[in-house]
Design a protein around this motif. Sequence first.
Motif, short mmCIF file in Angstrom:
data_model
loop_
_atom_site.label_atom_id
_atom_site.label_comp_id
_atom_site.label_asym_id
_atom_site.label_seq_id
_atom_site.Cartn_x
_atom_site.Cartn_y
_atom_site.Cartn_z
N LYS A 16 0.83 -1.21 0.00
CA LYS A 16 0.00 0.00 0.00
C LYS A 16 0.87 1.27 0.00
O LYS A 16 0.65 2.20 0.77
CB LYS A 16 -0.97 0.00 1.19
N LEU A 17 1.87 1.26 -0.89
CA LEU A 17 2.78 2.40 -0.99
C LEU A 17 2.89 2.90 -2.43
O LEU A 17 2.63 2.14 -3.37
CB LEU A 17 4.19 1.99 -0.51
N GLN A 18 3.29 4.15 -2.58
CA GLN A 18 3.59 4.74 -3.88
C GLN A 18 5.11 4.82 -4.03
O GLN A 18 5.83 4.94 -3.01
CB GLN A 18 2.98 6.15 -3.99
N PRO A 19 5.63 4.78 -5.27
CA PRO A 19 7.09 4.82 -5.47
C PRO A 19 7.79 5.98 -4.75
O PRO A 19 8.90 5.81 -4.25
CB PRO A 19 7.24 4.95 -6.99
N GLU A 20 7.12 7.14 -4.67
CA GLU A 20 7.76 8.29 -4.02
C GLU A 20 7.95 8.09 -2.51
O GLU A 20 8.70 8.83 -1.85
CB GLU A 20 6.99 9.60 -4.28
N GLN A 21 7.27 7.08 -1.93
CA GLN A 21 7.44 6.81 -0.49
C GLN A 21 8.64 5.91 -0.19
O GLN A 21 8.95 5.66 0.97
CB GLN A 21 6.15 6.15 0.06
N ILE A 22 9.30 5.44 -1.24
CA ILE A 22 10.48 4.59 -1.08
C ILE A 22 11.72 5.48 -0.99
O ILE A 22 12.01 6.28 -1.89
CB ILE A 22 10.62 3.60 -2.27
N ALA A 23 12.48 5.34 0.10
CA ALA A 23 13.65 6.21 0.33
C ALA A 23 14.86 5.77 -0.49
O ALA A 23 15.67 6.61 -0.90
CB ALA A 23 14.00 6.19 1.82
N ALA A 24 15.01 4.47 -0.71
CA ALA A 24 16.17 3.98 -1.46
C ALA A 24 15.81 2.67 -2.15
O ALA A 24 15.00 1.89 -1.66
CB ALA A 24 17.35 3.76 -0.51
N VAL A 25 16.44 2.46 -3.31
CA VAL A 25 16.26 1.22 -4.07
C VAL A 25 17.62 0.55 -4.18
O VAL A 25 18.59 1.16 -4.67
CB VAL A 25 15.69 1.49 -5.49
N ILE A 26 17.72 -0.67 -3.69
CA ILE A 26 19.00 -1.40 -3.65
C ILE A 26 18.99 -2.51 -4.69
O ILE A 26 18.03 -3.28 -4.78
CB ILE A 26 19.23 -1.98 -2.24
N MET A 27 20.07 -2.60 -5.46
CA MET A 27 20.18 -3.61 -6.51
C MET A 27 21.05 -4.78 -6.03
O MET A 27 22.17 -4.58 -5.56
CB MET A 27 20.81 -3.01 -7.77
N GLN B 39 17.30 7.13 -8.83
CA GLN B 39 18.42 6.28 -9.24
C GLN B 39 18.60 5.14 -8.24
O GLN B 39 18.72 5.37 -7.04
CB GLN B 39 19.72 7.11 -9.32
N ALA B 40 18.60 3.92 -8.76
CA ALA B 40 18.81 2.75 -7.89
C ALA B 40 20.26 2.74 -7.41
O ALA B 40 21.15 3.26 -8.08
CB ALA B 40 18.50 1.47 -8.66
N ASN B 41 20.48 2.17 -6.23
CA ASN B 41 21.81 2.13 -5.64
C ASN B 41 22.51 0.83 -6.01
O ASN B 41 22.10 -0.25 -5.60
CB ASN B 41 21.70 2.25 -4.11
N ASN B 42 23.59 0.93 -6.82
CA ASN B 42 24.33 -0.27 -7.21
C ASN B 42 25.82 -0.08 -7.01
O ASN B 42 26.64 -0.68 -7.72
CB ASN B 42 24.02 -0.64 -8.68
N SER B 43 26.20 0.77 -6.04
CA SER B 43 27.62 1.08 -5.84
C SER B 43 28.42 -0.09 -5.28
O SER B 43 29.63 -0.19 -5.49
CB SER B 43 27.77 2.30 -4.93
N LEU B 44 27.76 -1.02 -4.57
CA LEU B 44 28.45 -2.22 -4.08
C LEU B 44 28.31 -3.34 -5.11
O LEU B 44 27.37 -3.36 -5.90
CB LEU B 44 27.85 -2.68 -2.74
N ASN B 45 29.26 -4.28 -5.10
CA ASN B 45 29.22 -5.42 -6.01
C ASN B 45 27.92 -6.20 -5.79
O ASN B 45 27.70 -6.75 -4.71
CB ASN B 45 30.43 -6.32 -5.74
#
Length: 620
Positions: free
Chosen positions: A331-342, A363-369
Amino acid sequence: MAKVAINLSTGALQQEEVIVGIDLGTTNSLVAYIHPEDRTPIAINDQGQGTIVPSVVHFTQTGETIVGTAAKDYLTTDPANTIYSVKRLLGKSYNDLGGHQDYFGYKVIDDNSEGLVKVRVQDKFYSPIELSAEILKELRERAEHALKTPVNRAVITVPAYFNDSQRQATRDAGKLAGLEVLRIVNEPTAAALAYGIGLDPEEEKTVAVYDLGGGTFDISILSIHQGIFEVLSTNGDTYLGGDDFDRAIINHWIQNNELIADTVNQDKHLSQELRLKAEEAKKTLSSQQVYAGTIDGKIDCHLERHTFETLIAPIVARTIESCRMAMADAKLQPEQIAAVIMVGGSTRVPMVYEAVSTFFGKQANNSLNPDEVVALGAAIQADILAGNRKDILLLDVTPLTLGIETMGGLMDSIIPRNSKVPTKAGRQYTTSIDGQVNMKISVYQGERDLVKENRKLAEFDLKGIPAMPAGFPKVDVNFILNADGILKVEAIELRSGTRQEVEVKPQYGLTDAQVEQMLLDSITHAREDVSTRMVIEARTTAEQMIYQVERFVEKNREHLTPDEIALTTANVQRLKEVLGTGDKDTILKAVDILEEQTSPFAERIMQISIKQAMAGKKIE
């Protein structure tokens, strides 16, 4: 005199025993630890073999076990003796596979029951727990070799959607590999920890973890509040991943080169060559626009990025649809997501990254392997459990496992040791005898596989179960452990609503020394306990099979030929004879023979029953 441990690989003083973090994956697995000096998580690369260990186990003709990269080579040359994707089988019955059994190139045994699946390799029978233990052993040995120190304790990750049975199977696999599993952690939680999310107890946020591996995909929405991770929703597909990208490329090349798909599939060498080329093309196109290659100078394997993206667009769209469903469930909208981890190697494909970033509007977070992020998070969780992160508050945990007695005097864990308090967990059970109206619930505390080695806490009878055939009643047994350490055990028969409960105080006057001794005994006797458990489980399976087959023959004698009755009687007798051998494989082989022999006429009689039931009835 106090003992001081020294890590020979770094020369650093080790104040505490190493606790590793393990990502036990469907396609690949790896192990990580916290560096003792700079306190950063590191994926272990033993002898330059790479951090990734393919989750593949091969059994040679001489009975030797090969795990990892070397085992992968046998997937096409000896598929019947090479086990892959065993994580899909953990904690599952044959019925749970839902028609996907043909996915596996090896023999998965159908014992026509709700019992956990077995895998047959030559004349031996392995449970997914034993096979997973082989992968965990390899990871443990690599860690010990690289760190030059014994590794006995671990945190292991599992998908957020794993049920209690699958989590317990993962714990058991760790135990069989000689590891004390301190905590089972959700993979998305571990990934968030690796990115530093949830380490600040004041932090409150909601994150999405998009995990696209080689063979599976899942999306999890997590709420983090005061260091507690709650899974709000999860969605995905356990048969979708980077392998599907490879398959799309292979099909494209087959079409372009006017090859016949069946011919390619039968030619193991060619199909393996195509698969490797497709994997190479996929990786190349993550950083370049064109891939050019051939096989034997005859088969053109040219591919451009835009063609590749057209091929995989429907697969990527399926993952985005799963994201949409997970968000709707939370029951959430995309703008309520603080971070996206890949997470997962397949997220390196630029189109995947762009599609996920577009859907969530950030922008999704993919800085770690992405291959290592889950294991790194597990290592951070291990460091927290070791008490090395003083800034993080650890909630109270249960000192010993709580469970109940099942058939054969086995301990079935309900709340594993080190579970956070308060907690609630449960399992579903059924009757083993026709017409059974009472069920004895015996509650135990301890780490051993046999209840006689553990401590009995309470016992009560669930009375008034409706008289039904064996296997029909559904009894939920729930353990509710509150913040004060009071354990309530309730049993409910779902069809009738019959309920019984008991309350026990789980401190039971045990001293720290007694708890430590129980833990030590469980580690010392781990192999012996698991071996005993497997023999008891094989016997239980055999006894249930004998009971069912004898009843079946008695009820349906008029529909069976004298030869069928004679052969069935002989196979039942053979199974009765081997019951006392104490050899798991001999018992299971006799069960398998009886199952294979009786299946055809069991199906035939079912068809007769259906016809009789339908006779004279009008279908609306």
